[in-house]
Design an enzyme around this catalytic site. Structure first.
Site, PDB file in Angstrom:
ATOM      1  N   GLU A 156       0.798  -1.207  -0.005  1.00 12.02           N
ATOM      2  CA  GLU A 156      -0.245  -0.178  -0.063  1.00 12.02           C
ATOM      3  C   GLU A 156       1.029   1.125   0.059  1.00 12.02           C
ATOM      4  O   GLU A 156       2.194   1.269   0.437  1.00 12.02           O
ATOM      5  CB  GLU A 156      -0.955   0.067   1.283  1.00 12.02           C
ATOM      6  N   LYS A 158       2.795   4.641   1.003  1.00 17.43           N
ATOM      7  CA  LYS A 158       3.535   5.017   2.023  1.00 17.43           C
ATOM      8  C   LYS A 158       3.385   6.647   1.975  1.00 17.43           C
ATOM      9  O   LYS A 158       4.373   7.221   1.313  1.00 17.43           O
ATOM     10  CB  LYS A 158       4.980   4.572   2.296  1.00 17.43           C
ATOM     11  N   ASP A 160       3.873  10.365   2.903  1.00 19.41           N
ATOM     12  CA  ASP A 160       4.813  11.095   3.693  1.00 19.41           C
ATOM     13  C   ASP A 160       4.028  12.315   4.358  1.00 19.41           C
ATOM     14  O   ASP A 160       4.065  13.275   3.939  1.00 19.41           O
ATOM     15  CB  ASP A 160       5.749  11.737   2.500  1.00 19.41           C
ATOM     16  N   TYR A 266      -4.288   3.196   7.925  1.00 22.42           N
ATOM     17  CA  TYR A 266      -3.753   2.020   7.412  1.00 22.42           C
ATOM     18  C   TYR A 266      -3.611   0.868   8.430  1.00 22.42           C
ATOM     19  O   TYR A 266      -3.392  -0.077   7.944  1.00 22.42           O
ATOM     20  CB  TYR A 266      -2.239   2.306   6.733  1.00 22.42           C
ATOM     21  N   LYS A 356      11.118   1.989  -0.567  1.00 23.90           N
ATOM     22  CA  LYS A 356      11.393   3.234  -0.611  1.00 23.90           C
ATOM     23  C   LYS A 356      11.775   3.530  -1.914  1.00 23.90           C
ATOM     24  O   LYS A 356      12.464   2.788  -2.612  1.00 23.90           O
ATOM     25  CB  LYS A 356      12.892   3.862   0.206  1.00 23.90           C
ATOM     26  N   CYS A 450      36.272  37.399  -1.557  1.00 21.55           N
ATOM     27  CA  CYS A 450      34.991  37.204  -1.004  1.00 21.55           C
ATOM     28  C   CYS A 450      33.927  37.997  -1.884  1.00 21.55           C
ATOM     29  O   CYS A 450      34.253  39.239  -2.127  1.00 21.55           O
ATOM     30  CB  CYS A 450      34.829  37.614   0.490  1.00 21.55           C
ATOM     31  N   CYS A 453      32.522  41.309   0.535  1.00 16.45           N
ATOM     32  CA  CYS A 453      33.542  42.134   1.154  1.00 16.45           C
ATOM     33  C   CYS A 453      34.924  42.296   0.356  1.00 16.45           C
ATOM     34  O   CYS A 453      35.792  42.900   0.749  1.00 16.45           O
ATOM     35  CB  CYS A 453      33.543  42.155   2.585  1.00 16.45           C
ATOM     36  N   CYS A 466      35.838  33.328   3.813  1.00 16.10           N
ATOM     37  CA  CYS A 466      35.814  34.764   3.776  1.00 16.10           C
ATOM     38  C   CYS A 466      36.710  34.960   5.384  1.00 16.10           C
ATOM     39  O   CYS A 466      35.953  34.636   6.168  1.00 16.10           O
ATOM     40  CB  CYS A 466      34.695  35.371   3.757  1.00 16.10           C
ATOM     41  N   CYS A 471      32.580  41.031   7.604  1.00 15.07           N
ATOM     42  CA  CYS A 471      31.961  40.997   6.293  1.00 15.07           C
ATOM     43  C   CYS A 471      30.340  41.045   6.621  1.00 15.07           C
ATOM     44  O   CYS A 471      29.843  40.274   7.154  1.00 15.07           O
ATOM     45  CB  CYS A 471      32.201  39.518   5.791  1.00 15.07           C
TER      46      CYS A 471
HETATM   47  S1  IVH Z   1       2.411   0.642   8.564  1.00 15.93           S
HETATM   48  C1  IVH Z   1       5.382  -0.011  12.629  1.00 15.93           C
HETATM   49  N1  IVH Z   1       1.366   1.699   6.521  1.00 15.93           N
HETATM   50  O1  IVH Z   1       5.473   5.273   7.618  1.00 15.93           O
HETATM   51  C2  IVH Z   1       4.821   1.058  11.672  1.00 15.93           C
HETATM   52  N2  IVH Z   1       2.919   3.016   7.778  1.00 15.93           N
HETATM   53  O2  IVH Z   1       8.233   4.077   8.432  1.00 15.93           O
HETATM   54  C3  IVH Z   1       4.026   0.575  10.587  1.00 15.93           C
HETATM   55  N3  IVH Z   1       3.457   5.310   6.876  1.00 15.93           N
HETATM   56  O3  IVH Z   1       5.446   5.394  11.002  1.00 15.93           O
HETATM   57  C4  IVH Z   1       3.283   1.449   9.959  1.00 15.93           C
HETATM   58  N4  IVH Z   1       2.142   4.893   5.201  1.00 15.93           N
HETATM   59  O4  IVH Z   1       4.087   7.170   9.722  1.00 15.93           O
HETATM   60  C5  IVH Z   1       2.283   1.773   7.357  1.00 15.93           C
HETATM   61  N5  IVH Z   1       0.533   2.563   4.519  1.00 15.93           N
HETATM   62  C6  IVH Z   1       1.224   2.643   5.672  1.00 15.93           C
HETATM   63  C7  IVH Z   1       1.888   3.999   5.849  1.00 15.93           C
HETATM   64  C8  IVH Z   1       2.857   3.911   6.725  1.00 15.93           C
HETATM   65  C9  IVH Z   1       2.819   5.803   5.816  1.00 15.93           C
HETATM   66  C10 IVH Z   1       4.537   5.849   7.654  1.00 15.93           C
HETATM   67  C11 IVH Z   1       3.874   5.618   9.226  1.00 15.93           C
HETATM   68  C12 IVH Z   1       5.016   4.623  10.044  1.00 15.93           C
HETATM   69  C13 IVH Z   1       6.043   5.135   8.803  1.00 15.93           C
HETATM   70  C14 IVH Z   1       7.238   3.945   8.752  1.00 15.93           C
END
Ligand code: IVH
Length: 724
Positions: A156, A158, A160, A266, A356, A450, A453, A466, A471
């Site tokens: 799923e 992730k 940010d 999630y 990632k 620099c 100055c 510098c 300055c």
């Molecule tokens: S599961 C043990 N599912 O990513 C933590 N985390 O690096 C398990 N996050 O702290 C979390 N999307 O803040 C999970 N679909 C997702 C997520 C998710 C973003 C973040 C969350 C977590 C961090 C882990």
């Protein structure tokens, strides 16, 4: 943010911080000649520094660069077999903000282990994501004693943002808590409700249910908010994630509803089996049916590793189309009953892993190279770019780090360059597209003077400086930094006001700020009586911040927060530190030994000899002494607020090894207590070890300690030794 501004070095936000000066990290004191140990210590210091800067709201490097540092640290710590008690990655940081009530999480909020495109094997080759996931899955299957092929995984997005725990009672949102340090977080219920970030009600959800999710700021809403800020004359926010964290920590959150913060969910923490839910995919469907925001259309459940990796790759390619930032995917073992059987570590569970994405890269034209003068005079070349959209924001400036790096990459004005915006903060020029180099370009000349100055520059290792402390550019950077949140945190004294107090009120050093009067400030353009009084009140408050912040604020080369803390906790007050600096500079043997490796008591551990030379000679310089005298006269607190070292005679100089799980403290905490009492902690058992502190499931280290006939303590024994 810097990229949204007109390229004008004087006004530009510093792209590279000098606190991140790599020389501050060279030659750390470790009793090992092995380069890998040196690198590990460097990484640890760097990570701690950036964690602090991030928490202070002043991140200096992009998240992805931070992640890379962390990954390198983890890999090296694994390779060297560093004990958990010594490892940075075994203790979560904290997002706690004063004034917020702290709440203990029923189930700790941990982190995730990562699969990363940046991972290299020992020969330096990239390890394919497929291989990394395969390897992870094989280990999980072995741990579960199950056939690998039988394990379905759910991938799923992730998102940010910032993680949040949400408690619903009979469908009504009653509590929202941040991750905090993983065990205790801040109560942000009022903020989440005021922002309308999570549904105030979910349907058909009786009883008390804890959900977990991510609060985030959709890009479009963030850009709208920033445009309004800029139109009202305020500085724009850096990026959606930090902006979101900032809004969620507003003590008076009324009125933030229009900002457009959102949340996606999630995880169901409270006993999914009671709700007859057996898999992650079912949980997501269950939540969606009750009105929770869930991204079901971006989820895949499969037993095929290659299918999952392809899905993650495809999701990465589509991420620019989304209105929110995703920095990867999370892959979870689908069957919830298996989660309980996987132990995990104090840092991350074993039922999931983060995938990632590689950072986004774009090509653009380099319009110009400008030179920025930092707060201690360092010259940094900056790329002025044809604006390019990257990771959701428009980038027009990027760091070129230093002139050696610039020459190595041979970046020339007019070149097409590849720019990477790994996290959401500082873009980097990765390389030049040589095939597109136009005729007539020339290498960028190393400045001899620099740019501001005209002083002749000074070369020190790979950097140019510098040398003129007066300055004007250095001065404004220094004052700005002194007032920043990372240092003295003087509310209201931002870049524009700093420029004015220099130009119109003749301020030439940080201590002179405390001589300012409200009437003087009130006469400056765009300053009313009230704002002037507010700044004076902020200066008054800043006087009590203590020695660490003052040391940071002095902008002495090699003194970031970590080093300032070490100095403050060892010397306690400025006079003692200055006396020491004078002794050190004059070559006093005892003073030098305190810093030198393997000698003295090692209390200035972590301070490299070369850094110490610079730090103490700067502290001993007339300029810095004058500023300090001015600060003292103004009534600025020059002693330490930090808890003092509480030496316990029996522990001073003794070598400890920690192993296993202790009943009421983490090994990190135990390690801290030991060090505070004057002891040392090492990762491996040897004849030199004085005590082994063993908890449950202590393994080979305990066996070895017994073989060597060493003193083995349990937690109670340690506490007794500490006199607790
Ligand atoms: S599961 C043990 N599912 O990513 C933590 N985390 O690096 C398990 N996050 O702290 C979390 N999307 O803040 C999970 N679909 C997702 C997520 C998710 C973003 C973040 C969350 C977590 C961090 C882990």
């Amino acid at each position: 943010m810097a990229s949204a501004r007109k390229p004008k070095p004087r006004d530009a936000a510093p792209i590279v911080s000098e606190a991140d000066d790599p020389r501050a990290r060279s030659e750390p004191i470790v009793g090992e000649s092995d380069d890998r140990h040196v690198r590990l210590a460097e990484l640890a210091r760097e990570i701690e520094h950036h964690e602090r800067a991030y928490r202070a709201g002043n991140p200096e490097i992009p998240d992805a660069v931070f992640d890379d540092l962390f990954d390198e640290y983890q890999a090296l710590a694994d390779e060297l077999g560093v004990d958990d008690a010594e490892r940075l990655d075994q203790r979560p940081g904290s997002d706690h903000v004063e004034g917020f009530e702290q709440v203990t999480h029923a189930v700790p909020m941990l982190s995730l282990e990562k699969l990363s495109t940046a991972r290299r094997d020992s020969a330096g080759n990239a390890v394919p994501m497929f291989e990394q996931l395969n390897h992870w899955l094989t280990r999980r299957a072995a741990e579960l004693e199950l056939d690998r092929g039988s394990l379905a995984l759910t991938a799923e997005p992730k998102v940010d943002g910032i993680s949040v725990s949400l408690t619903y009672k009979d469908g009504k949102l009653t509590r929202a808590v941040t991750r905090g340090d993983g065990r205790r977080g801040d109560d942000i219920t009022r903020q989440v409700l005021a922002a309308g970030a999570a549904p105030a009600r979910l349907t058909d959800l009786p009883g008390e249910v804890e959900l977990r999710g991510e609060l985030y700021w959709p890009r479009s809403a963030f850009e709208r908010y920033n445009a309004e800020l800029v139109a009202s004359g305020a500085a724009p926010l850096m990026n959606p994630r930090n902006g979101c964290a900032g809004l969620m920590k507003r003590k008076e959150p009324e009125g933030i509803g229009s900002a457009g913060i959102r949340c996606f969910m999630y995880q169901l923490v409270s006993q999914p089996s009671k709700l007859k839910l057996t898999s992650q995919a079912e949980v997501l469907r269950f939540l969606q049916a009750r009105g929770a925001p869930v991204y079901l259309d971006s989820v895949l459940t499969s037993t095929s590793v290659s299918e999952l990796v392809q899905f993650c790759e495809a999701s990465g390619e589509r991420r620019a189309e989304l209105d929110y930032d995703i920095d990867g995917m999370v892959i979870k073992i689908d069957a919830l009953n298996l989660h309980e059987r996987l132990t995990g570590t104090g840092h991350h569970p074993h039922w999931g892993i983060a995938y990632k994405f590689a950072p986004e890269r774009r090509a653009t034209r380099l319009r110009d190279i400008t030179v920025q003068v930092g707060k201690s005079g360092k010259l940094t070349p900056v790329a002025e770019l044809e604006p390019v959209k990257l990771a959701g924001t428009l980038v027009s400036r990027a760091s070129l780090h230093n002139f050696v790096e610039l020459a190595r990459k041979d970046v020339r004005v007019g070149d097409t360059v590849l720019v990477e915006k790994a996290g959401e903060i500082i873009p980097q020029v990765v390389s030049v597209v040589l095939e597109e180099r136009p005729e007539g370009t020339a290498p960028f000349p190393r400045p001899e003077r620099c740019p501001r100055c005209e002083s002749e520059v000074l070369a020190e290792e790979i950097f140019l400086y510098c040398p003129n402390p007066s300055c004007p550019e250095q001065l404004s950077e220094r004052l700005r930094f002194f007032a920043s949140r990372q240092a003295m945190d003087i509310d209201g004294l931002g870049a524009a006001l700093v420029e004015q107090v220099i130009e119109k009120l003749g301020v030439r050093s940080p201590d002179a700020l405390f001589q300012l009067r409200a009437e003087q400030l009130a006469q400056l353009p765009r300053m009313g009586k009230k704002s002037a009084e507010n700044v004076i009140a902020a200066l008054e408050r800043a006087k009590g911040r203590g020695l660490t912040r003052v040391l940071v604020g002095l902008a002495i080369r090699h003194v970031g927060t970590t080093t300032a803390e070490v100095l403050a906790s060892y010397f306690h007050d400025m006079n003692t530190l200055l006396e020491f600096a004078a002794r050190y500079v004059s070559g006093d043997e005892a003073a030098v030994q305190l810093v030198a490796p393997d000698k003295g008591s090692g209390v200035l551990e972590g301070l490299a000899r070369r850094s110490a030379d610079v730090i103490f000679s700067e502290l001993n310089s007339q300029g810095v002494r004058d500023v300090i005298r001015g600060l003292a006269q103004a009534g600025v607190l020059l002693s330490s607020l930090e808890e003092e070292r509480r030496e316990v005679a029996e522990l001073v100089g003794k070598l400890f090894v920690l192993t296993g799980t202790l009943p009421s403290m983490t090994r990190g905490e135990a390690s801290l207590l030991i060090k505070r009492a004057g002891g040392k902690v090492s990762g491996s058992v040897s004849k030199k070890t004085d005590y082994v502190v063993a908890g449950e499931e202590a393994g080979s280290k305990l066996t070895k300690a017994q073989e060597l006939g060493l003193t083995v303590l349990d937690e109670a024994g340690l506490r007794a030794l500490l006199g607790e």
